[in-house]
Write a protein that holds these residues in place. Structure first.
Motif, PDB file in Angstrom:
ATOM      1  N   GLU A   5       0.826  -1.215   0.000  1.00  0.00           N
ATOM      2  CA  GLU A   5       0.000   0.000   0.000  1.00  0.00           C
ATOM      3  C   GLU A   5       0.854   1.257   0.000  1.00  0.00           C
ATOM      4  N   ARG A  26       4.020   1.286  -0.694  1.00  0.00           N
ATOM      5  CA  ARG A  26       5.120   1.102  -1.644  1.00  0.00           C
ATOM      6  C   ARG A  26       6.467   1.401  -0.997  1.00  0.00           C
ATOM      7  N   LYS A  68       6.168  -8.406  -5.609  1.00  0.00           N
ATOM      8  CA  LYS A  68       4.903  -7.715  -5.341  1.00  0.00           C
ATOM      9  C   LYS A  68       4.555  -6.778  -6.491  1.00  0.00           C
ATOM     10  N   ASP A  69       5.142  -7.023  -7.670  1.00  0.00           N
ATOM     11  CA  ASP A  69       4.877  -6.202  -8.846  1.00  0.00           C
ATOM     12  C   ASP A  69       5.339  -4.755  -8.657  1.00  0.00           C
ATOM     13  N   LEU A  70       6.290  -4.564  -7.767  1.00  0.00           N
ATOM     14  CA  LEU A  70       6.864  -3.241  -7.567  1.00  0.00           C
ATOM     15  C   LEU A  70       8.331  -3.288  -7.965  1.00  0.00           C
ATOM     16  N   GLU A  76       6.050   1.707  -9.114  1.00  0.00           N
ATOM     17  CA  GLU A  76       5.333   0.734  -9.933  1.00  0.00           C
ATOM     18  C   GLU A  76       6.272   0.174 -11.000  1.00  0.00           C
ATOM     19  N   LYS A  77       6.204  -1.121 -11.176  1.00  0.00           N
ATOM     20  CA  LYS A  77       7.055  -1.762 -12.186  1.00  0.00           C
ATOM     21  C   LYS A  77       6.536  -1.390 -13.588  1.00  0.00           C
ATOM     22  N   PRO A  78       7.398  -0.846 -14.444  1.00  0.00           N
ATOM     23  CA  PRO A  78       6.933  -0.538 -15.804  1.00  0.00           C
ATOM     24  C   PRO A  78       6.505  -1.815 -16.526  1.00  0.00           C
ATOM     25  N   LYS A  79       5.509  -1.678 -17.413  1.00  0.00           N
ATOM     26  CA  LYS A  79       4.991  -2.857 -18.117  1.00  0.00           C
ATOM     27  C   LYS A  79       5.584  -3.006 -19.509  1.00  0.00           C
TER      28      LYS A  79
END
Lengths: 462, 462
Positions: B103, B105, B125-127, B215-218
């Motif tokens: 939450e 981060r 954790k996708d971060l 946030e992890k870039p996509k």
């Protein structure tokens, strides 16, 4: 005699025109919010160069003379308060923008320049100085640096600390530390400028700065979102940030109690969103293409509605509509006008725990008979919320009671009693809710080392 | 006797297993690049908690015992060098990742955790923890903070300083300063953590940190660009940054002299771009949509080609191709392998003046008979370039001659003799090219205040 000694020396060094005393001080004040209260000072000095300032500090150091530095006087915690024993230094004449360097994207400026004039000088070269807050027309850049000012763009661009590349500072004894470098990276020993950023003028006097400029965004889109619960407010922030990589530039929350009066004042009966949701978010994107960015945002919000992440949304169709939406957040005077006696807070918390904290505080405030209402809103994406408490009673006792209710739970949440405004005079009693005795003791050692005579902005912070 | 006194006290406090002496030190070294040289130390300590570390520092303070803290030992300026009079503290057992908070981060970690394990814990954790550099598999997070490490992602995410939200530090006298807050904004007095970031262990020992995650870039797209002159390299950076708002994540330059051997080593005879341009830029975007971002980048590069801003471009078509492109920048060992004796530099300058500086230095190096070549490349968007000088001669005299040629002009350009690597032992003699006598004197006062007995990493920086 001694009194006259220092004033005479200052006049000898600076010339008569830069030293105001006696009646000449009557039109001067210590705070832009209290213009009717004349300044308290032995003398007011108007240096117009670093050399002037160095000469002032050398003299004051020699006499053990306390000094208070005045910028735009928009501070909210009493940081510029002075007494008849103090010499006040006003930075207003040191207001030159010395250089805008387009290749390096830096702006070099004297500390007394007004924030808005810095913003405009950058815009003239298609660049942007992203620091922005309500008092920008009066606040000086030196004050903004001394208080590590925050504002509406922190989420994307960081606090003032992140926007300062170099500083020139005059120390308590008059020595000049000049480090006006235009460098993004410089690991050559201790990063001394960090000492002065946010120190509220207690460790040195900032005279010049090299500021970081960024490319001016070419598009702006705003939307108002409504939420059914706080968990969705937090999750949607993460999702939007991830989906809008790098273009999400604001995510401000209004609790229902704040949205209702604000929306009524700004929109009358044609509210952009119904007033019965618990949370509203005002979001903004800053990108490179107005239409494409709008379409992208529209698609994302449709998705979010479809999946129940947001309960409703209103996307602005024009710059005028956009300005009006932002009034919801920027014109808090609409809320202040409803208060009998208003008391303001600026706290920060881990983002995930904000709602738990708020619910606890509202319960405590409910127990205080003279509290009518508590308006909650703020820079949600920075973990920074503001409270405006409406009271039927003024005076120190009422202020202290509300302070206790708001600040006491801060400690257990690992929060801060001052997210952006600083400590100054007004929050000194509550510093220990955010900082441990060992931290405060280390701050005192730092102060003692930098200002052994205690002449720099005495009584502030510690 | 006294010697034995402190070792015995340390054993009493920590237990035998955490105090290595004598033969037990033989397998230990001071630097990962010099594993064949055994560590010099009176004893090596292996604390596994902040309490251990506090007990160690209390004992060492009492005995006036110098300490050198060891992290991953990947430092490039001799910051972890020790002597037989020192006690070495290795942080290797304090390597726990204490929490990943999705939450907020944030990631809370002990100082001895390896950078790569921090990165992986965030990715789970996708971060993303964006700090990244070659030695990530060995470097410890405490060392990265102590040296304010830079690396390949500074342009978008900032130096380590920008990624640290809270710290726990043990002071010279053993006091613990705990400020492990998860706050983006906290203006409650002096921001003490700034003191320890980049101080190379000379002001306190970092034991834990709260790190900022993003946030992890996509998506990831990369391109190699060729330029006819340096002015276009700078202008294209501004233009791309403005057009790609927030998604441009790297802009690394290779001078022709570096591109030629690197491209040959990585690609053989099928070079991505012809080897006859003076400058090459490796750029990267990080966004939310792989295909859309690629199309956008392709359109922009077509435009840039059409308008003559860039001379040629190669856009990667697959992750594998992308990895290969990045070898051009990441595998500098191809260049090092060509050197007889290599000498490395890490300097920073205002972006606009880099080429003027480089041309001047190349002329000076040309005058030195034993210099064969100078490879130039670096983090152009951060104003940070690296030089690798190839010499036919080793030894102190040759090192000093090349240092003088490279560092002397730094001062007049307002540059830095160390952009990311720090000062340590190796760059002490050149600190005065970047810092004024008053700055160095203020650093000394700070050191004296924080470490009055001079026991923390003695002889480093100052």
């Amino acid at each position: 005699m001694e009194e006259w000694g220092i004033i005479q020396q200052l006049i000898n060094k600076l010339g008569h025109g830069k030293v105001l005393t006696g009646d000449a001080l009557k039109a001067r004040y210590s705070h832009i919010w209290e213009m009717d209260r004349p300044i308290q000072a032995k003398a007011l000095l108007l240096p117009d160069s670093t050399e002037d300032l160095s000469a002032i500090m050398k003299t004051c150091y020699q006499f053990g003379q306390p000094v208070v530095v005045h910028g735009g006087l928009t501070n909210l915690v009493g940081s510029t308060q002075s007494s008849l024993q103090d010499v006040v230094i006003s930075m207003e004449k040191m207001n030159r923008i010395l250089e805008v360097d387009e290749e390096n994207r830096t702006l070099t400026v004297e500390a007394g320049a007004i924030l808005e004039s810095v913003q405009l000088a950058a815009l003239e070269k298609d660049l942007m100085f992203p620091l922005n807050f309500g008092a920008k027309g009066s606040a000086q850049i030196g004050g903004a640096i001394s208080t590590n000012a925050g504002g509406l763009k922190v989420f994307k661009y960081g606090m003032t600390r992140n926007l300062v590349m170099g500083l020139e500072v005059v120390l308590a004894d008059g020595r000049v530390i000049n480090s006006l470098k235009k460098l993004i990276k410089d690991n050559t020993g201790y990063d001394l400028k960090q000492l002065f950023i946010g120190a509220e003028g207690t460790l040195g006097v900032i005279t010049k700065a090299v500021l970081k400029l960024i490319e001016k965004p070419k598009s702006r889109n705003s939307a108002l979102l409504a939420f059914k619960d706080y968990t969705r407010v937090v999750k949607t922030l993460r999702w939007l940030e991830s989906s809008l990589t790098g273009t999400l530039s604001a995510y401000e929350v209004l609790w229902q109690v704040t949205y209702r009066p604000m929306a009524a004042a700004v929109f009358g009966i044609n509210l952009p969103l119904a007033p019965d949701f618990p949370y509203y978010v005002l979001m903004e994107t800053s990108g490179a293409d107005q239409d494409e960015d709008r379409r992208r945002l529209e698609d994302l919000l449709s998705d979010a509605l479809h999946h129940g992440m947001i309960a409703d949304a209103a996307l602005s169709d024009s710059p005028a509509q956009q300005e009006q939406l932002w009034e919801l957040r920027e014109h808090m005077d609409h809320v202040v006008a409803r208060c009998q006696h208003d008391q303001h807070f600026d706290i920060s918390l881990p983002i995930g725990q904000i709602e738990e904290y708020v619910q606890g505080v509202l319960k405590e405030l409910d127990k205080i008979a003279f509290v009518r209402e508590c308006y909650v809103f703020g820079h949600m994406a920075d973990g920074n919320i503001h409270l405006i408490v409406d009271k039927t009673k003024a005076g120190e006792e009422s202020v202290n009671a509300v302070n206790e209710a708001v600040y006491t739970p801060i400690q257990s949440f690992g929060g801060s009693v001052s997210a952006e405004h600083g400590i100054g005079m007004h929050k000194k009693a509550y510093l220990h809710y955010s900082r441990s005795p060992d931290e405060i003791s280390l701050m005192q050692s730092l102060k003692q080392m930098m200002d052994p005579l205690g002449i720099l902005n005495p009584g502030k912070i510690l």
